[in-house]
Design an enzyme around this catalytic site. Structure first.
Site, PDB file in Angstrom:
ATOM      1  N   GLY A 211       0.831  -1.207   0.000  1.00  0.00           N
ATOM      2  CA  GLY A 211       0.000   0.000   0.000  1.00  0.00           C
ATOM      3  C   GLY A 211       0.862   1.252   0.000  1.00  0.00           C
ATOM      4  O   GLY A 211       0.626   2.197  -0.762  1.00  0.00           O
TER       5      GLY A 211
ATOM      6  N   ASP B 125       7.646   5.285   8.626  1.00  0.00           N
ATOM      7  CA  ASP B 125       7.037   4.608   9.756  1.00  0.00           C
ATOM      8  C   ASP B 125       5.803   5.412  10.128  1.00  0.00           C
ATOM      9  O   ASP B 125       5.853   6.638  10.253  1.00  0.00           O
ATOM     10  CB  ASP B 125       7.992   4.464  10.940  1.00  0.00           C
ATOM     11  CG  ASP B 125       7.575   3.289  11.806  1.00  0.00           C
ATOM     12  OD1 ASP B 125       7.629   2.140  11.317  1.00  0.00           O
ATOM     13  OD2 ASP B 125       7.142   3.503  12.956  1.00  0.00           O
TER      14      ASP B 125
ATOM     15  N   ASP C  15      -7.571   2.161   6.661  1.00  0.00           N
ATOM     16  CA  ASP C  15      -8.308   3.062   5.756  1.00  0.00           C
ATOM     17  C   ASP C  15      -9.831   2.864   5.810  1.00  0.00           C
ATOM     18  O   ASP C  15     -10.572   3.855   5.739  1.00  0.00           O
ATOM     19  CB  ASP C  15      -7.819   2.896   4.304  1.00  0.00           C
ATOM     20  CG  ASP C  15      -6.520   3.639   4.048  1.00  0.00           C
ATOM     21  OD1 ASP C  15      -6.154   4.511   4.869  1.00  0.00           O
ATOM     22  OD2 ASP C  15      -5.857   3.350   3.034  1.00  0.00           O
TER      23      ASP C  15
HETATM   24  P1  ITT Z   1       7.065  -1.405   6.519  1.00  0.00           P
HETATM   25  O1  ITT Z   1       7.606  -1.378   7.936  1.00  0.00           O
HETATM   26  O2  ITT Z   1       7.690  -2.462   5.671  1.00  0.00           O
HETATM   27  O3  ITT Z   1       7.082  -0.044   5.889  1.00  0.00           O
HETATM   28  P2  ITT Z   1       4.517  -1.805   7.863  1.00  0.00           P
HETATM   29  O4  ITT Z   1       3.113  -2.009   7.390  1.00  0.00           O
HETATM   30  O5  ITT Z   1       5.032  -2.756   8.910  1.00  0.00           O
HETATM   31  O6  ITT Z   1       5.494  -1.816   6.591  1.00  0.00           O
HETATM   32  P3  ITT Z   1       4.689   0.329   9.784  1.00  0.00           P
HETATM   33  O7  ITT Z   1       5.528  -0.446  10.722  1.00  0.00           O
HETATM   34  O8  ITT Z   1       5.011   1.782   9.552  1.00  0.00           O
HETATM   35  O9  ITT Z   1       4.679  -0.316   8.345  1.00  0.00           O
HETATM   36  O10 ITT Z   1       3.178   0.192  10.259  1.00  0.00           O
HETATM   37  C1  ITT Z   1       2.251   1.096   9.809  1.00  0.00           C
HETATM   38  C2  ITT Z   1       0.863   0.539  10.002  1.00  0.00           C
HETATM   39  O11 ITT Z   1      -0.010   1.655  10.279  1.00  0.00           O
HETATM   40  C3  ITT Z   1       0.343  -0.095   8.728  1.00  0.00           C
HETATM   41  O12 ITT Z   1       0.590  -1.478   8.684  1.00  0.00           O
HETATM   42  C4  ITT Z   1      -1.133   0.224   8.798  1.00  0.00           C
HETATM   43  O13 ITT Z   1      -1.774  -0.713   9.608  1.00  0.00           O
HETATM   44  C5  ITT Z   1      -1.155   1.572   9.499  1.00  0.00           C
HETATM   45  N1  ITT Z   1      -1.134   2.656   8.503  1.00  0.00           N
HETATM   46  C6  ITT Z   1      -0.099   3.516   8.204  1.00  0.00           C
HETATM   47  N2  ITT Z   1      -0.429   4.330   7.197  1.00  0.00           N
HETATM   48  C7  ITT Z   1      -1.677   3.989   6.829  1.00  0.00           C
HETATM   49  C8  ITT Z   1      -2.561   4.436   5.833  1.00  0.00           C
HETATM   50  O14 ITT Z   1      -2.215   5.379   4.959  1.00  0.00           O
HETATM   51  N3  ITT Z   1      -3.756   3.844   5.743  1.00  0.00           N
HETATM   52  C9  ITT Z   1      -4.125   2.876   6.577  1.00  0.00           C
HETATM   53  N4  ITT Z   1      -3.347   2.366   7.534  1.00  0.00           N
HETATM   54  C10 ITT Z   1      -2.137   2.917   7.667  1.00  0.00           C
END
Ligand code: ITT
Length: 211
Positions: free
Chosen positions: A13, A69, A155
């Site tokens: 995403g 992050d 989302d």
């Molecule tokens: P990477 O570490 O590989 O980037 P991740 O999904 O583990 O992937 P994070 O540790 O930053 O990334 O976790 C962020 C979480 O927050 C993500 O998995 C979503 O559940 C939520 N999140 C962040 N941005 C979002 C968005 O634009 N829309 C919906 N949920 C979001």
């Protein structure tokens, strides 16, 4: 001339949104495409975790790395899930499970107390150790039930302030006009442009592919 940067994220995403948002002078290749595994996110803040991911990707590739992050801060839950957003319902939990647990924890909380924000911190790291951080937030509320099929993560339950639809009911283009990630990236790109030239804005954009 395009500058190649590595996207230090495995989240499809995020990768899709970055590809859509980055100016064409930057060619973004994800760690997924390069077969690089990111280290565990052992930090206690978005800043620390973004730097952990970006440093690892810059070292592994020798390119400028961009990591994100991010997470959802819900006021009625004291700012949780925050840095634990990806694993709120446990290590390896699906988006659906995280959303279901969050809604359970908010059961009975009235609309006016369901305020929340998405926060994103982008870390930029060069292979020779230059580092910068850029942050973006978007305020909103948590819906009673999930709505929409677009996007990822939380989302389907996040309604940005002054809007009625959830992020998952918006096109990527609409979400990218409002989102925490888009706001953080605007600042990050301004920094990147002071590090490397970006004069060919009229090049075609990269495909918004997800890997
Ligand atoms: P990477 O570490 O590989 O980037 P991740 O999904 O583990 O992937 P994070 O540790 O930053 O990334 O976790 C962020 C979480 O927050 C993500 O998995 C979503 O559940 C939520 N999140 C962040 N941005 C979002 C968005 O634009 N829309 C919906 N949920 C979001």
């Amino acid at each position: 001339m395009k500058t190649r940067i590595v996207l230090a994220t495995a989240n499809p995403g995020k990768i899709g949104e970055f590809r859509e948002l980055l100016p064409p002078c930057f060619e973004a290749v994800s760690v997924v495409e390069l077969g690089i595994t990111l280290p565990p996110e052992t930090g206690s803040s978005f800043e620390e975790n973004a730097l952990i991911k970006a440093r690892a990707a810059a070292q592994a590739t020798g390119w400028i790395a961009l990591a994100d992050d991010s997470g959802l801060e819900v006021d009625a839950l004291g700012g949780r899930p925050g840095v634990h957003s990806a694993r709120y319902a446990g290590e390896g939990a699906s988006d659906r499970e995280n959303v279901a647990l969050l809604l359970e924890h908010l059961r009975g909380i009235p609309p006016e107390r369901r305020t929340a924000r998405f926060r994103a911190v982008i870390a930029l790291v060069t292979p020779d150790g230059r580092e910068a951080l850029a942050e973006g937030t978007v305020e909103g509320t948590i819906a009673e039930t999930p709505r929409g099929e677009q996007g990822f993560g939380y989302d389907p339950i996040f309604v940005p302030l002054s809007h009625e639809r959830t992020f998952a009911e918006m096109t990527m283009e609409e979400k990218n006009r409002l989102s925490h990630r888009a706001r953080a990236l605007e600042r990050a790109v301004a920094i990147l442009k002071t590090w490397v030239p970006c004069s060919d804005e009229d090049l075609p954009r990269q495909e918004g592919s997800s890997a």
